[in-house]
Design a protein around this motif. Structure first.
Motif, PDB file in Angstrom:
ATOM      1  N   ARG B 231       0.837  -1.203   0.000  1.00  0.00           N
ATOM      2  CA  ARG B 231       0.000   0.000   0.000  1.00  0.00           C
ATOM      3  C   ARG B 231       0.864   1.242   0.000  1.00  0.00           C
ATOM      4  N   MET B 232       1.957   1.185   0.752  1.00  0.00           N
ATOM      5  CA  MET B 232       2.829   2.362   0.827  1.00  0.00           C
ATOM      6  C   MET B 232       3.338   2.738  -0.555  1.00  0.00           C
ATOM      7  N   ILE B 233       3.740   1.738  -1.328  1.00  0.00           N
ATOM      8  CA  ILE B 233       4.261   2.024  -2.671  1.00  0.00           C
ATOM      9  C   ILE B 233       3.178   2.647  -3.543  1.00  0.00           C
ATOM     10  N   ILE B 234       1.969   2.096  -3.454  1.00  0.00           N
ATOM     11  CA  ILE B 234       0.884   2.635  -4.282  1.00  0.00           C
ATOM     12  C   ILE B 234       0.587   4.085  -3.890  1.00  0.00           C
ATOM     13  N   ILE B 235       0.475   4.325  -2.565  1.00  0.00           N
ATOM     14  CA  ILE B 235       0.173   5.686  -2.121  1.00  0.00           C
ATOM     15  C   ILE B 235       1.305   6.636  -2.520  1.00  0.00           C
ATOM     16  N   SER B 236       2.529   6.172  -2.317  1.00  0.00           N
ATOM     17  CA  SER B 236       3.686   7.006  -2.662  1.00  0.00           C
ATOM     18  C   SER B 236       3.698   7.337  -4.153  1.00  0.00           C
ATOM     19  N   ALA B 237       3.372   6.327  -4.975  1.00  0.00           N
ATOM     20  CA  ALA B 237       3.338   6.552  -6.426  1.00  0.00           C
ATOM     21  C   ALA B 237       2.267   7.585  -6.772  1.00  0.00           C
ATOM     22  N   ILE B 238       1.104   7.457  -6.121  1.00  0.00           N
ATOM     23  CA  ILE B 238       0.019   8.408  -6.411  1.00  0.00           C
ATOM     24  C   ILE B 238       0.440   9.824  -6.001  1.00  0.00           C
ATOM     25  N   ILE B 239       1.031   9.935  -4.802  1.00  0.00           N
ATOM     26  CA  ILE B 239       1.454  11.264  -4.334  1.00  0.00           C
ATOM     27  C   ILE B 239       2.512  11.838  -5.273  1.00  0.00           C
ATOM     28  N   GLY B 240       3.465  10.998  -5.668  1.00  0.00           N
ATOM     29  CA  GLY B 240       4.509  11.466  -6.588  1.00  0.00           C
ATOM     30  C   GLY B 240       3.920  11.956  -7.892  1.00  0.00           C
ATOM     31  N   ALA B 241       3.047  11.126  -8.491  1.00  0.00           N
ATOM     32  CA  ALA B 241       2.449  11.489  -9.774  1.00  0.00           C
ATOM     33  C   ALA B 241       1.610  12.756  -9.634  1.00  0.00           C
ATOM     34  N   ALA B 242       0.847  12.828  -8.524  1.00  0.00           N
ATOM     35  CA  ALA B 242      -0.002  14.008  -8.321  1.00  0.00           C
ATOM     36  C   ALA B 242       0.847  15.261  -8.155  1.00  0.00           C
ATOM     37  N   SER B 243       1.983  15.153  -7.438  1.00  0.00           N
ATOM     38  CA  SER B 243       2.831  16.346  -7.292  1.00  0.00           C
ATOM     39  C   SER B 243       3.356  16.799  -8.637  1.00  0.00           C
ATOM     40  N   GLY B 244       3.783  15.814  -9.445  1.00  0.00           N
ATOM     41  CA  GLY B 244       4.270  16.169 -10.776  1.00  0.00           C
ATOM     42  C   GLY B 244       3.204  16.904 -11.562  1.00  0.00           C
ATOM     43  N   MET B 245       1.989  16.375 -11.505  1.00  0.00           N
ATOM     44  CA  MET B 245       0.895  16.949 -12.277  1.00  0.00           C
ATOM     45  C   MET B 245       0.530  18.353 -11.769  1.00  0.00           C
ATOM     46  N   ILE B 246       0.332  18.441 -10.441  1.00  0.00           N
ATOM     47  CA  ILE B 246      -0.115  19.715  -9.870  1.00  0.00           C
ATOM     48  C   ILE B 246       0.940  20.794 -10.089  1.00  0.00           C
ATOM     49  N   GLY B 247       2.211  20.439  -9.816  1.00  0.00           N
ATOM     50  CA  GLY B 247       3.281  21.415 -10.003  1.00  0.00           C
ATOM     51  C   GLY B 247       3.336  21.930 -11.426  1.00  0.00           C
ATOM     52  N   THR B 248       3.249  21.001 -12.378  1.00  0.00           N
ATOM     53  CA  THR B 248       3.313  21.396 -13.786  1.00  0.00           C
ATOM     54  C   THR B 248       2.109  22.253 -14.158  1.00  0.00           C
ATOM     55  N   ALA B 249       0.932  21.860 -13.655  1.00  0.00           N
ATOM     56  CA  ALA B 249      -0.276  22.603 -13.996  1.00  0.00           C
ATOM     57  C   ALA B 249      -0.197  24.038 -13.475  1.00  0.00           C
ATOM     58  N   ILE B 250       0.242  24.195 -12.219  1.00  0.00           N
ATOM     59  CA  ILE B 250       0.343  25.552 -11.664  1.00  0.00           C
ATOM     60  C   ILE B 250       1.356  26.365 -12.459  1.00  0.00           C
ATOM     61  N   ILE B 263       6.784  21.531  -8.156  1.00  0.00           N
ATOM     62  CA  ILE B 263       6.553  20.100  -7.921  1.00  0.00           C
ATOM     63  C   ILE B 263       7.003  19.741  -6.510  1.00  0.00           C
ATOM     64  N   VAL B 264       8.181  20.262  -6.119  1.00  0.00           N
ATOM     65  CA  VAL B 264       8.677  19.990  -4.760  1.00  0.00           C
ATOM     66  C   VAL B 264       7.663  20.471  -3.730  1.00  0.00           C
ATOM     67  N   LEU B 265       7.170  21.691  -3.923  1.00  0.00           N
ATOM     68  CA  LEU B 265       6.258  22.245  -2.924  1.00  0.00           C
ATOM     69  C   LEU B 265       4.926  21.496  -2.901  1.00  0.00           C
ATOM     70  N   SER B 266       4.459  21.021  -4.076  1.00  0.00           N
ATOM     71  CA  SER B 266       3.233  20.215  -4.076  1.00  0.00           C
ATOM     72  C   SER B 266       3.442  18.964  -3.247  1.00  0.00           C
ATOM     73  N   ALA B 267       4.611  18.334  -3.443  1.00  0.00           N
ATOM     74  CA  ALA B 267       4.901  17.118  -2.669  1.00  0.00           C
ATOM     75  C   ALA B 267       4.978  17.447  -1.186  1.00  0.00           C
ATOM     76  N   THR B 268       5.609  18.585  -0.863  1.00  0.00           N
ATOM     77  CA  THR B 268       5.723  18.964   0.546  1.00  0.00           C
ATOM     78  C   THR B 268       4.342  19.213   1.149  1.00  0.00           C
ATOM     79  N   ALA B 269       3.468  19.852   0.368  1.00  0.00           N
ATOM     80  CA  ALA B 269       2.127  20.121   0.881  1.00  0.00           C
ATOM     81  C   ALA B 269       1.416  18.807   1.192  1.00  0.00           C
ATOM     82  N   MET B 270       1.572  17.831   0.288  1.00  0.00           N
ATOM     83  CA  MET B 270       0.913  16.542   0.552  1.00  0.00           C
ATOM     84  C   MET B 270       1.546  15.841   1.738  1.00  0.00           C
ATOM     85  N   PHE B 271       2.843  16.039   1.894  1.00  0.00           N
ATOM     86  CA  PHE B 271       3.511  15.484   3.077  1.00  0.00           C
ATOM     87  C   PHE B 271       2.928  16.099   4.345  1.00  0.00           C
TER      88      PHE B 271
END
Lengths: 299, 434
Positions: B231-250, B263-271
């Motif tokens: 589960r950790m890998i799946i969640i981590s993958a989703i968070i990683g992909a979402a950060s990439g997407m959100i960062g790029t979109a912004i 992208i870094v800050l999106s990941a940090t926010a999710m963290f």
């Protein structure tokens, strides 16, 4: 003369960083220098935006503040149960990202050259001098790093026992009533100030390297803290001299060459340290084996 | 209506390439980062990213070309060398892992700087673009870059899926794996290879710092949500992909902000969100648990303290002054008592505004007796651990479950020690306890 100033600055940075680096290595916080050197960026930008000048003092303050903030963030994350490597990484990458974004927002209005601030160039040290009442007092970098060195030396001298105990046995230190957290942050404060004071003039690479490499070299050579501190400062100074001439010969970055020189010294200690070198140990083992064989032949 | 107008991305097709590139990068970083995180190699991404510089310079010096493929190759070679040096230093000397990481990071980067400045000072033709490769420009990625990067990323994902079992073993119990006959050293090396390749393909898009973050922040965030690796890998993958997407979109939405840091800050926010809101391990959940425990402990302490006192005196109520002498934190306990009164457990007799006498309601008597019985059972259990052949769990003694099997025995022991909580005025009056 400029040659002398560059080598002197290098030696001062190496001594100041090498000295504090010993404590960092023994407390397993070696990556802190790298973290701080990234995390101070927003502090520099904010100080620049607030003061509107590229004066050193506000930048120094802003950067030190964020350096300390980074160590607090790391400690807080650790206390909430985050693994230490993750705590370091998460804190500094996000602070650095904030810094880069601030730069990209404001950089069109102001002229803030990142290369100057974060990746300072030691070769320009002799030309940035301070003068007091019309008298030339020598390069600014020499003063900044010299003061940082003296500050660390004096602080550790005064609290020698406390620092030593907190480093080797924090539980014991707490038991005898030493405020361990206070000394932790005192050390972090010193690291932060030294780092910031140094990398305006010599660049982050050299600072990060000098915090770790000479101290690691010294750690392979001795078991005594006081000797380790001396050795670390010596190794740093030797690297600075050797690195300067290496740079002259290769026509390359002085900071980079000092780092490489320190790396070579570490390699030497790694292989040939009297007590811990791998070649030395193998050699001793072979001699012992030979002696043993001789003994058994004789009997 | 085209999708690109509905979404905040501009119609520029290249933006879609950038978006898919960063998403894929985040996904790969999330998956591989989980393994690195569990191996406590979270800072490895940072080291490998710095170690890429000498490789890139060497590749340029040897080939004279600026083709990304050569750069990737050079960076991979020095990245691998760096990881080998780290392993060597930690294995053959007393230098600890973190010092070895820092040492290799700074020396390799130093070598890189020396080579870079050497190239710049000597006449090596057009060398610009070498350092921009390091600091990353996601927005400047073009279709061919994304194709190359995406291909490698997919390959990495497939490979880590193939070696999933081995990697899992490596993360949790390497020595057990060795005893089963798995070549743990080689598997560790394989993971290192994966990390090197991931960092190298990410560098161009993202730069050093982003790669360091992409390999650790999603995994650290995912760790808050679950205890299981899958589960950790799946969640981590989703968070990683979402950060990439959100960062790029912004970043694409305007304001001229660079993609990497976003992208870094999106990941940090999710963290941060994970750290606060995750069930069980999150701060909020921990805080609620702490409050609940405090409440329960205070309640138990007051009920049992009151019962002990009443039992001693064979009384139905006790004066507030007497209780104050027994409870050191009486003032603070008063608020708990008032709450217990509202719950119908305590009876507080007031004279004016002051509380004079304190007693228990019928319901309170039952609860107090149960609490006291439980605490005394734990006491005799501790006294007779040997006799009972069952050791009291050391941690959180007060919350320990009393196994049904030893209950009768404990009851016996309590009676033997004369600790039986039998004082109950209404029982003695012949009334029922409930």
């Amino acid at each position: 003369m400029s040659e002398f100033w560059i080598i002197l600055t290098g030696a001062l940075v190496a001594s100041a960083c090498g000295f504090l680096g010993c404590f960092l290595i023994l407390r397993r916080m070696a990556m802190l220098g790298d973290a701080i050197s990234h995390a101070v960026l927003p502090g520099i930008v904010i100080a620049f935006l607030l003061s509107g000048t590229r004066d050193s003092l506000p930048m120094l303050l802003g950067a030190s503040l964020f350096g300390l903030l980074c160590t607090i963030a790391i400690q807080t994350l650790k206390n909430t149960g985050v693994q230490s490597d993750a705590a370091i990484s998460v804190s500094f990458t996000s602070l650095f990202a904030i810094g880069v974004i601030l730069v990209s927002i404001y950089t069109r209005q102001v002229d803030l050259d990142l290369d100057c601030v974060l990746y300072g160039e030691i070769a320009y040290v002799p030309w940035e001098t301070v003068s007091l009442g019309g008298i030339e007092l020598g390069p600014k970098a020499v003063w900044a790093t010299g003061i940082a060195l003296i500050l660390s030396l004096v602080t550790t001298m005064v609290f020698w026992k406390q620092f030593k105990l907190c480093t080797f046995d924090p539980a014991m230190a707490a038991a005898v009533g030493i405020p361990v957290t206070l000394f932790h942050y005192l050390l972090m404060g010193l690291v932060s100030v030294t780092t910031v004071a140094s990398f305006e003039s010599v660049g982050a690479i050299l600072v990060v390297a000098m915090l770790i490499v000479p101290a690691a070299t010294a750690y392979l050579l001795t078991d005594r803290l006081s000797t380790m501190l001396m050795l670390s400062m010596t190794v740093g100074t030797v690297s600075s001299v050797a690195g300067y001439y290496l740079a002259k010969w290769l026509d390359a970055s002085i900071a980079g060459c000092i780092t490489v020189a320190a790396g070579l010294l570490f390699l030497t200690a790694f292989l040939f340290s009297p007590g811990h070198g791998i070649v030395t140990r193998r050699w001793i083992r072979r001699r012992l084996k030979l002696e043993l064989a001789n003994d058994s032949q004789r009997t | 209506m085209s999708l690109s107008h509905w979404w905040i991305l501009p119609g520029d097709p290249n933006a879609w390439w950038v978006l898919s590139g960063t998403t894929l990068l985040g996904l790969t970083g999330g998956v591989l980062g989980s393994f690195a995180f569990l191996r406590k190699r979270g800072l490895m991404g940072d080291v490998l990213a710095h170690a890429a510089l000498p490789g890139i310079c060497l590749a340029f010096m040897l080939t004279g070309s600026k083709h990304p493929l050569w750069f990737l190759l050079g960076a991979a070679v020095t990245g691998l060398a760096a990881s080998l040096v780290i392993t060597g230093i930690t294995r053959f000397s007393r230098i600890k892992e973190d010092a070895a990481l820092g040492l290799v990071l700074s020396v390799f980067f130093g070598i890189g700087i020396v080579l870079l400045t050497h190239i710049q000072h000597s006449d090596h033709g057009n060398q610009s673009g070498l350092d921009s490769f390091l600091f990353g420009q996601a927005a400047s990625m073009v279709e061919s870059d994304v194709r190359l990067m995406g291909g490698v990323a997919v390959l990495l994902l497939v490979l880590s899926l193939l070696f999933f079992k081995e990697l899992k073993l490596l993360c949790f119990d390497a020595s057990f794996g060795r005893s089963l006959g798995f070549p743990m050293g080689r598997i560790d090396f394989l993971l290192m290879m994966f990390l090197v390749v991931a960092v190298v393909i990410g560098l161009q898009a993202a730069g050093i710092v982003l790669m360091a973050a992409l390999l650790i922040t999603p995994a650290a965030a995912a760790r808050f949500w679950t205890e299981r690796l899958n589960r950790m890998i799946i969640i981590s993958a989703i968070i990683g992909a979402a950060s990439g997407m959100i960062g790029t979109a912004i970043s694409a939405a305007g304001y001229n902000l660079s993609t990497g840091p976003l992208i870094v800050l999106s990941a940090t926010a999710m963290f941060a969100v994970s750290m606060v809101f995750a069930p069980r391990r999150g701060l909020l959940a921990k805080w609620i648990r702490l409050l609940e425990t405090r409440r329960r402990v205070a309640r138990e302490r007051i009920l049992s303290g009151l019962y002990d006192l009443l039992e001693q005196k064979r009384a139905e109520t006790v004066g507030a002054a007497e209780l104050e002498a027994v409870f050191p934190s009486f003032r603070r306990d008063l608020s708990v008592m008032k709450r217990l009164e509202k719950e119908g457990v305590l009876q507080l007799c007031r004279s004016g505004a002051r509380i004079s006498e304190i007693g228990l309601t019928p319901k309170g008597w039952d609860e107090a007796r149960d609490t006291v019985l439980r605490l005394r059972m734990l006491d005799v259990w501790l006294m007779h651990e040997h006799e009972l052949d069952q050791v009291l769990p050391d941690r959180e003694r007060e919350e320990a479950e009393i196994p049904e099997s030893i209950r009768p025995k404990l009851m016996e022991l309590i009676k033997r020690h004369n600790l039986d909580p039998s004082w109950h005025p209404r029982l003695h009056e012949g009334g029922s306890a409930s």
